[in-house]
Design an enzyme around this catalytic site. Sequence first.
Site, mmCIF file in Angstrom:
data_model
loop_
_atom_site.group_PDB
_atom_site.id
_atom_site.type_symbol
_atom_site.label_atom_id
_atom_site.label_comp_id
_atom_site.label_asym_id
_atom_site.label_seq_id
_atom_site.Cartn_x
_atom_site.Cartn_y
_atom_site.Cartn_z
ATOM 1 N N LYS A 93 0.799 -1.220 -0.042
ATOM 2 C CA LYS A 93 -0.063 -0.041 0.043
ATOM 3 C C LYS A 93 0.838 1.110 0.079
ATOM 4 O O LYS A 93 0.479 2.132 -0.639
ATOM 5 C CB LYS A 93 -1.126 0.009 1.124
ATOM 6 C CG LYS A 93 -2.013 -1.062 0.919
ATOM 7 C CD LYS A 93 -3.189 -0.907 1.918
ATOM 8 C CE LYS A 93 -4.353 -2.010 1.512
ATOM 9 N NZ LYS A 93 -5.631 -1.608 2.312
ATOM 10 N N LYS A 114 -4.549 -9.518 -5.513
ATOM 11 C CA LYS A 114 -5.824 -9.735 -4.880
ATOM 12 C C LYS A 114 -6.986 -8.848 -5.270
ATOM 13 O O LYS A 114 -6.668 -7.571 -5.445
ATOM 14 C CB LYS A 114 -5.298 -9.336 -3.149
ATOM 15 C CG LYS A 114 -6.368 -9.718 -2.367
ATOM 16 C CD LYS A 114 -5.853 -9.358 -0.911
ATOM 17 C CE LYS A 114 -6.248 -7.984 -0.594
ATOM 18 N NZ LYS A 114 -7.434 -7.766 -0.064
ATOM 19 N N LYS A 127 -11.126 -4.001 -2.372
ATOM 20 C CA LYS A 127 -12.261 -3.070 -2.645
ATOM 21 C C LYS A 127 -11.678 -1.639 -2.955
ATOM 22 O O LYS A 127 -12.344 -0.785 -3.529
ATOM 23 C CB LYS A 127 -13.174 -3.061 -1.664
ATOM 24 C CG LYS A 127 -12.587 -2.521 -0.094
ATOM 25 C CD LYS A 127 -13.780 -2.154 0.879
ATOM 26 C CE LYS A 127 -13.582 -3.221 2.167
ATOM 27 N NZ LYS A 127 -12.417 -3.102 2.858
HETATM 28 P P1 ATP Z 1 -8.640 -2.643 1.054
HETATM 29 O O1 ATP Z 1 -8.351 -2.608 -0.366
HETATM 30 O O2 ATP Z 1 -9.054 -1.564 1.636
HETATM 31 O O3 ATP Z 1 -7.581 -3.272 1.965
HETATM 32 P P2 ATP Z 1 -9.738 -5.224 1.122
HETATM 33 O O4 ATP Z 1 -10.851 -5.653 -0.008
HETATM 34 O O5 ATP Z 1 -8.608 -5.751 1.248
HETATM 35 O O6 ATP Z 1 -10.030 -3.729 1.400
HETATM 36 P P3 ATP Z 1 -10.384 -5.349 4.009
HETATM 37 O O7 ATP Z 1 -11.439 -4.481 4.709
HETATM 38 O O8 ATP Z 1 -9.005 -4.662 4.243
HETATM 39 O O9 ATP Z 1 -10.746 -5.388 2.563
HETATM 40 O O10 ATP Z 1 -10.382 -6.878 4.624
HETATM 41 C C1 ATP Z 1 -11.460 -7.334 5.040
HETATM 42 C C2 ATP Z 1 -11.570 -8.727 5.121
HETATM 43 O O11 ATP Z 1 -11.683 -9.422 3.769
HETATM 44 C C3 ATP Z 1 -10.145 -9.322 5.883
HETATM 45 O O12 ATP Z 1 -10.438 -10.541 6.707
HETATM 46 C C4 ATP Z 1 -9.612 -9.777 4.672
HETATM 47 O O13 ATP Z 1 -8.532 -10.805 4.980
HETATM 48 C C5 ATP Z 1 -10.523 -10.197 3.806
HETATM 49 N N1 ATP Z 1 -10.207 -10.252 2.387
HETATM 50 C C6 ATP Z 1 -10.092 -9.078 1.785
HETATM 51 N N2 ATP Z 1 -9.733 -9.204 0.398
HETATM 52 C C7 ATP Z 1 -9.816 -10.655 0.273
HETATM 53 C C8 ATP Z 1 -9.662 -11.461 -0.959
HETATM 54 N N3 ATP Z 1 -9.403 -11.045 -2.188
HETATM 55 N N4 ATP Z 1 -9.924 -12.788 -0.777
HETATM 56 C C9 ATP Z 1 -10.339 -13.316 0.520
HETATM 57 N N5 ATP Z 1 -10.431 -12.536 1.513
HETATM 58 C C10 ATP Z 1 -10.334 -11.097 1.493
HETATM 59 MG MG MG Z 2 -7.277 -5.059 2.824
#
Ligand code: ATP
Ligand code: MG
Length: 326
Positions: free
Chosen positions: A111, A192, A195
């Site tokens: 990040k 990955k 969001k």
């Molecule tokens: P950001 O990009 O803002 O970090 P994010 O999509 O990574 O958003 P988080 O809020 O950081 O989402 O994570 C929330 C939960 O979702 C965590 O438990 C994380 O492990 C899970 N998670 C996030 N992305 C994935 C993915 N691609 N596959 C499986 N689990 C995920």
């Molecule tokens: Mg995340």
Amino acid sequence: MKRILTGLQPTGNITLGNYIGAIRQMKELQDKYDSYMFVADMHAITIPQDKDALSKNTRSLIAIYLACGIDPDKNTIYIQSENPYHANLSWILECNTYFGELSRMTQFKDKSSKHANFTTGLFTYPVLMAADILLYDADLIPVGIDQKQHLEITRDLAIRFNKKYGDTFKVPEPFISTTGTKIMDLVNPTIKMSKSSDNPKGIIYLLDDIKSARKKIMGATTDSEMIIKYDVENKPGISNLINIYSALTNKSISEVEDEFKGKNYGEFKKCVADEVEKLLTNVQEKYKEYIESDIIDVILDKGMEKTIKEAEKKYKEVKEKVGFKR
Ligand code: ATP
Ligand code: MG
């Protein structure tokens, strides 16, 4: 009863990755565990956020939890920033965390490389996450594999603190399911699905229009081999679709491989799209009801009161142990 705890950041629209990696797990575990589920808005501001979007996403995330089947009678649901003890404990933990160990975190490396100017909050993120967990003596933390490294720091910090000041924190275990631990971007299946990523084509959002979600699955990057086989290294796109299908149908990877033996990619993608459509239709229907409803505030007030009381007790114990007393 053992306690599980997890949180998502209100950093944007919730993705299929978030659902499969975190929310789905909590839903499955809520009957057997004392479940805590929060909105990690303090983590969200480690990256610049628009203030109106942040509060909108926070409320929306609660409605998503409910729409996905997180039951407010079986879960304690709350917002991180409504409880001051997360930040308070985080500071004490930071003073027991080494610069070197935080420097090794891959999420920070990822990040920080995307921003010319990044904050110290992004760097100390894992310590706040440790505080979120250790305040409530959680036993199990359902997370995607991307958070496993942070959970290891949490464990190290708990063990370190307990050794230095006497038994204080429960050492939590990660709970990582065997399927769907890391859903990848559909266009670029070596990164990955996140969001906060800026290419929506590779991401299924739970609130996506159904047609466009189907299109994204049908257009997912694959390979030229035409064999439906799980092989992350050589076939990342197909393996990702297998993972998604397996998670949404509760079938094992090898069951999915058997089911699509001899079929072509188009046929397989259509079945994946059907499962995604089913999920999204169901979630969106319920979401519409919840987002307009006052029930969200009732649930959050209850969660806030309960967690402040519990966190205060733990924080007091910690405070005295480190010598914050007259
Ligand atoms: P950001 O990009 O803002 O970090 P994010 O999509 O990574 O958003 P988080 O809020 O950081 O989402 O994570 C929330 C939960 O979702 C965590 O438990 C994380 O492990 C899970 N998670 C996030 N992305 C994935 C993915 N691609 N596959 C499986 N689990 C995920
Ligand atoms: Mg995340």
